[in-house]
Enzyme design. Sequence first.
Site, PDB file in Angstrom:
ATOM      1  N   ARG A 168       0.985  -1.465  -0.231  1.00 45.14           N
ATOM      2  CA  ARG A 168       0.035   0.250   0.178  1.00 45.14           C
ATOM      3  C   ARG A 168       1.399   1.186   0.583  1.00 45.14           C
ATOM      4  NH1 ARG A 168      -3.239  -4.005  -0.382  1.00 45.14           N
ATOM      5  NH2 ARG A 168      -5.175  -3.663   0.421  1.00 45.14           N
ATOM      6  N   SER A 242     -10.685  -0.700   3.673  1.00 51.58           N
ATOM      7  CA  SER A 242      -9.915  -0.849   5.158  1.00 51.58           C
ATOM      8  C   SER A 242      -9.227   0.346   4.818  1.00 51.58           C
ATOM      9  CB  SER A 242      -8.772  -1.649   4.324  1.00 51.58           C
ATOM     10  OG  SER A 242      -8.734  -2.835   3.883  1.00 51.58           O
ATOM     11  N   GLU A 338      -4.523   3.520   6.115  1.00 49.64           N
ATOM     12  CA  GLU A 338      -4.242   3.592   5.033  1.00 49.64           C
ATOM     13  C   GLU A 338      -4.536   4.461   4.013  1.00 49.64           C
ATOM     14  OE1 GLU A 338      -7.169   1.778   2.116  1.00 49.64           O
ATOM     15  OE2 GLU A 338      -5.407  -0.623   2.510  1.00 49.64           O
TER      16      GLU A 338
HETATM   17  P1  FAD Z   1      -9.392   8.924  -5.283  1.00 43.11           P
HETATM   18  O1  FAD Z   1      -9.532   8.403  -3.399  1.00 43.11           O
HETATM   19  O2  FAD Z   1      -9.091   9.514  -6.015  1.00 43.11           O
HETATM   20  O3  FAD Z   1      -7.981   8.946  -4.887  1.00 43.11           O
HETATM   21  C1  FAD Z   1      -6.641   8.291  -3.623  1.00 43.11           C
HETATM   22  C2  FAD Z   1      -5.403   8.992  -3.324  1.00 43.11           C
HETATM   23  O4  FAD Z   1      -4.933   9.149  -4.575  1.00 43.11           O
HETATM   24  C3  FAD Z   1      -5.583  10.538  -3.174  1.00 43.11           C
HETATM   25  O5  FAD Z   1      -4.848  11.569  -2.601  1.00 43.11           O
HETATM   26  C4  FAD Z   1      -5.691  11.362  -4.400  1.00 43.11           C
HETATM   27  O6  FAD Z   1      -4.951  12.398  -4.544  1.00 43.11           O
HETATM   28  C5  FAD Z   1      -4.769  10.306  -5.729  1.00 43.11           C
HETATM   29  N1  FAD Z   1      -4.948  10.314  -6.503  1.00 43.11           N
HETATM   30  C6  FAD Z   1      -6.361   9.650  -7.331  1.00 43.11           C
HETATM   31  N2  FAD Z   1      -5.681  10.390  -8.669  1.00 43.11           N
HETATM   32  C7  FAD Z   1      -4.690  10.380  -9.109  1.00 43.11           C
HETATM   33  C8  FAD Z   1      -3.861  10.464 -10.160  1.00 43.11           C
HETATM   34  N3  FAD Z   1      -3.609  10.491 -11.339  1.00 43.11           N
HETATM   35  N4  FAD Z   1      -2.567  11.213 -10.420  1.00 43.11           N
HETATM   36  C9  FAD Z   1      -1.803  11.430  -8.983  1.00 43.11           C
HETATM   37  N5  FAD Z   1      -2.743  11.488  -7.730  1.00 43.11           N
HETATM   38  C10 FAD Z   1      -4.075  10.947  -7.902  1.00 43.11           C
HETATM   39  N6  FAD Z   1      -7.885  -0.855  -2.074  1.00 43.11           N
HETATM   40  C11 FAD Z   1      -7.039  -2.175  -2.308  1.00 43.11           C
HETATM   41  O7  FAD Z   1      -5.503  -1.845  -2.164  1.00 43.11           O
HETATM   42  N7  FAD Z   1      -7.278  -3.768  -2.702  1.00 43.11           N
HETATM   43  C12 FAD Z   1      -8.596  -3.319  -1.996  1.00 43.11           C
HETATM   44  O8  FAD Z   1      -9.047  -4.491  -1.942  1.00 43.11           O
HETATM   45  C13 FAD Z   1      -9.216  -2.194  -1.856  1.00 43.11           C
HETATM   46  N8  FAD Z   1     -11.041  -2.767  -1.851  1.00 43.11           N
HETATM   47  C14 FAD Z   1     -11.600  -1.186  -1.600  1.00 43.11           C
HETATM   48  C15 FAD Z   1     -13.299  -1.916  -1.285  1.00 43.11           C
HETATM   49  C16 FAD Z   1     -13.935  -0.444  -1.535  1.00 43.11           C
HETATM   50  C17 FAD Z   1     -15.225  -0.700  -0.816  1.00 43.11           C
HETATM   51  C18 FAD Z   1     -13.827   0.589  -1.043  1.00 43.11           C
HETATM   52  C19 FAD Z   1     -14.262   1.942  -1.336  1.00 43.11           C
HETATM   53  C20 FAD Z   1     -12.227   0.720  -1.311  1.00 43.11           C
HETATM   54  C21 FAD Z   1     -11.529  -0.124  -1.774  1.00 43.11           C
HETATM   55  N9  FAD Z   1      -9.615   0.407  -2.216  1.00 43.11           N
HETATM   56  C22 FAD Z   1      -8.839  -1.241  -1.518  1.00 43.11           C
HETATM   57  C23 FAD Z   1      -9.229   1.234  -1.962  1.00 43.11           C
HETATM   58  C24 FAD Z   1      -9.895   2.551  -2.728  1.00 43.11           C
HETATM   59  O9  FAD Z   1     -10.478   1.561  -4.360  1.00 43.11           O
HETATM   60  C25 FAD Z   1      -7.881   2.060  -4.326  1.00 43.11           C
HETATM   61  O10 FAD Z   1      -6.929   2.524  -3.063  1.00 43.11           O
HETATM   62  C26 FAD Z   1      -8.462   3.042  -5.151  1.00 43.11           C
HETATM   63  O11 FAD Z   1      -7.334   2.340  -6.298  1.00 43.11           O
HETATM   64  C27 FAD Z   1      -8.435   4.398  -5.309  1.00 43.11           C
HETATM   65  O12 FAD Z   1      -8.629   5.376  -6.284  1.00 43.11           O
HETATM   66  P2  FAD Z   1      -9.816   6.330  -6.632  1.00 43.11           P
HETATM   67  O13 FAD Z   1      -9.627   6.685  -8.136  1.00 43.11           O
HETATM   68  O14 FAD Z   1     -11.106   6.447  -6.193  1.00 43.11           O
HETATM   69  O15 FAD Z   1      -8.674   7.215  -5.436  1.00 43.11           O
HETATM   70  N1  EPU Z   2     -10.665 -10.324  10.393  1.00 44.59           N
HETATM   71  C1  EPU Z   2     -11.073 -10.402  12.156  1.00 44.59           C
HETATM   72  N2  EPU Z   2     -12.381 -10.059  12.140  1.00 44.59           N
HETATM   73  C2  EPU Z   2     -12.122  -9.043  10.959  1.00 44.59           C
HETATM   74  C3  EPU Z   2     -11.816  -8.634  10.119  1.00 44.59           C
HETATM   75  C4  EPU Z   2     -10.789  -9.755   9.509  1.00 44.59           C
HETATM   76  O1  EPU Z   2     -11.123 -11.677  12.575  1.00 44.59           O
HETATM   77  O2  EPU Z   2     -13.386  -8.438  11.440  1.00 44.59           O
HETATM   78  C5  EPU Z   2      -9.547 -11.344   9.851  1.00 44.59           C
HETATM   79  C6  EPU Z   2      -9.912 -12.928   9.804  1.00 44.59           C
HETATM   80  O3  EPU Z   2      -9.080 -13.898  10.793  1.00 44.59           O
HETATM   81  C7  EPU Z   2      -9.792 -12.423   8.291  1.00 44.59           C
HETATM   82  C8  EPU Z   2      -7.638 -11.712   7.984  1.00 44.59           C
HETATM   83  O4  EPU Z   2      -7.925 -10.479   9.631  1.00 44.59           O
HETATM   84  O5  EPU Z   2      -9.490 -14.060   8.573  1.00 44.59           O
HETATM   85  C9  EPU Z   2      -8.059 -11.119   7.216  1.00 44.59           C
HETATM   86  O6  EPU Z   2      -9.150 -10.040   7.187  1.00 44.59           O
HETATM   87  P1  EPU Z   2     -10.026 -10.958   5.215  1.00 44.59           P
HETATM   88  O7  EPU Z   2      -9.579 -11.378   4.442  1.00 44.59           O
HETATM   89  O8  EPU Z   2     -11.133  -9.781   5.176  1.00 44.59           O
HETATM   90  O9  EPU Z   2      -8.615  -9.404   5.000  1.00 44.59           O
HETATM   91  P2  EPU Z   2      -8.057  -8.482   5.259  1.00 44.59           P
HETATM   92  O10 EPU Z   2      -6.978  -8.331   6.176  1.00 44.59           O
HETATM   93  O11 EPU Z   2      -8.885  -6.880   6.664  1.00 44.59           O
HETATM   94  C10 EPU Z   2      -6.573  -7.403   3.175  1.00 44.59           C
HETATM   95  C11 EPU Z   2      -6.742  -5.702   2.785  1.00 44.59           C
HETATM   96  C12 EPU Z   2      -7.545  -5.211   1.636  1.00 44.59           C
HETATM   97  C13 EPU Z   2      -7.982  -6.661   0.611  1.00 44.59           C
HETATM   98  C14 EPU Z   2      -8.305  -8.201   1.471  1.00 44.59           C
HETATM   99  C15 EPU Z   2      -8.035  -9.274   0.649  1.00 44.59           C
HETATM  100  C16 EPU Z   2      -5.585  -4.800   3.675  1.00 44.59           C
HETATM  101  C17 EPU Z   2      -4.932  -3.523   4.679  1.00 44.59           C
HETATM  102  N3  EPU Z   2      -6.445  -4.645   3.617  1.00 44.59           N
HETATM  103  O12 EPU Z   2      -8.493  -7.223   4.266  1.00 44.59           O
HETATM  104  O13 EPU Z   2      -8.279  -4.368   1.240  1.00 44.59           O
HETATM  105  O14 EPU Z   2      -8.946  -6.903   0.199  1.00 44.59           O
HETATM  106  O15 EPU Z   2      -6.888  -8.505   2.276  1.00 44.59           O
HETATM  107  O16 EPU Z   2      -6.454  -9.328  -0.048  1.00 44.59           O
HETATM  108  O17 EPU Z   2      -4.054  -5.061   3.021  1.00 44.59           O
HETATM  109  C18 EPU Z   2      -8.732  -1.926   0.968  1.00 44.59           C
HETATM  110  O18 EPU Z   2      -6.952  -1.569   1.099  1.00 44.59           O
HETATM  111  O19 EPU Z   2      -9.116  -0.750   1.395  1.00 44.59           O
HETATM  112  C19 EPU Z   2      -9.139  -3.351   1.419  1.00 44.59           C
HETATM  113  C20 EPU Z   2     -10.248  -3.297   0.951  1.00 44.59           C
END
Ligand code: FAD
Ligand code: EPU
Length: 342
Positions: A168, A242, A338
């Site tokens: 990240r 997250s 994050e």
């Molecule tokens: P924004 O929120 O618009 O911007 C994020 C940051 O990047 C800001 O600081 C912004 O200024 C900067 N930025 C955006 N675009 C540019 C650009 N073109 N040039 C320079 N800076 C820029 N993330 C994960 O890694 N894994 C996941 O599994 C994951 N699951 C998610 C699930 C949900 C339900 C939600 C809501 C979010 C999740 N995220 C996850 C976080 C998010 O989706 C990602 O970080 C995504 O890449 C953000 O994209 P955005 O376009 O919305 O960025």
């Molecule tokens: N867990 C709990 N309680 C909870 C949530 C999680 O006990 O309420 C424990 C469970 O044991 C589970 C483990 O945490 O097995 C891991 O949980 P999960 O698989 O849901 O993944 P995570 O570690 O919570 C990360 C990323 C996610 C990504 C998933 C799948 C980060 C900060 N988050 O979540 O990314 O989608 O793994 O790869 O690394 C994001 O970055 O926004 C994001 C959603």
Amino acid sequence: MKVQHDISLKQYNTFGIEAKAKSFAGFETTDELAELLEYNENQNSSHQQKILILGGGSNILLKKDFNGLVLKNNLLGIHEVKEDGQHVYVQVGAGEVWHRFVLHCIDKGWAGVENLSLIPGNVGASPMQNIGAYGVEIKDVFYSLEAFHVKDKKNIHFSLNDCEFGYRESVFKRKYKDEFVITNVTYRLNKVPDFNISYGAIKQELEKMAVTDLSLQAVSQAVINIRSSKLPNPDVIGNAGSFFKNPEIENLKFKSLKEQYPAIVGYDLPNGNVKLAAGWLIEHCGWKGYRKADAGCHEKQALVLVNYGNATGEEIYNLSEEILQSVKRKFDVLLEREVNIV
Ligand code: FAD
Ligand code: EPU
């Protein structure tokens, strides 16, 4: 070039926080971007504003009104730029929706991003924090990107090494924070899939789906099913995924925590340290399902903070601070946010 003033950002952030931008403009070309940056610089110094580049707004928390110029990235386009025996290189405009790009790849038979299905946001933000899920990170398919330097007004090319990707993390999130606008990203995708289904519940989900022949579609659908079962849909409940990172601690400390809390969840890292599941820590401080006014901790995933309707950015932030402090007190582990706080 159209600059609007006093614009609500509620529809531009997936937390659904009501906050205003002093000024707001979209750009569809790099020339338009350059024009907007120049316009901002040409204001006399008391009017020159700080800027915020906005993609899908799915990784930001607006703590208060943004007293500056929000630039919404609308650069589009998906182009195959070259290929070799094993790969196809695809250049994508930063304003393309990430999941739409994933679906395009699956449709074309290009492999590598199927595990990253359904991550909200735009392509331009994907390298910002090296998005990752289900055992894959953007760095695994990243080839290069172009970014526009805000002050020098020049396009700079970044290779994989230049981006210094980590968990990240990238140079854009720290070292070069607010210095560049990412305008396009080139991914190196595989012509023949090398499926990665060892992570989490993917295998079980594929069994449940009765999949016998692995395909990009099947893996993508399995990931979509798992994600939909535990992550709140921002269209229904405001959130930014997250809120905290999973913290890395030394093995010795993990052993001592494990003695006290045998069920604690941690994964061994190649460097000998252990990555803890922050969701587990937060849940075991009693926060899962907690709600105060409209700010809460999601009932199915404690790592996700939510806005049930009218929470302010300040309320979400204060809740995150309380969570952070309680995890520190109970486990002596410091969580790191994050989500980008604006
Ligand atoms: P924004 O929120 O618009 O911007 C994020 C940051 O990047 C800001 O600081 C912004 O200024 C900067 N930025 C955006 N675009 C540019 C650009 N073109 N040039 C320079 N800076 C820029 N993330 C994960 O890694 N894994 C996941 O599994 C994951 N699951 C998610 C699930 C949900 C339900 C939600 C809501 C979010 C999740 N995220 C996850 C976080 C998010 O989706 C990602 O970080 C995504 O890449 C953000 O994209 P955005 O376009 O919305 O960025
Ligand atoms: N867990 C709990 N309680 C909870 C949530 C999680 O006990 O309420 C424990 C469970 O044991 C589970 C483990 O945490 O097995 C891991 O949980 P999960 O698989 O849901 O993944 P995570 O570690 O919570 C990360 C990323 C996610 C990504 C998933 C799948 C980060 C900060 N988050 O979540 O990314 O989608 O793994 O790869 O690394 C994001 O970055 O926004 C994001 C959603």
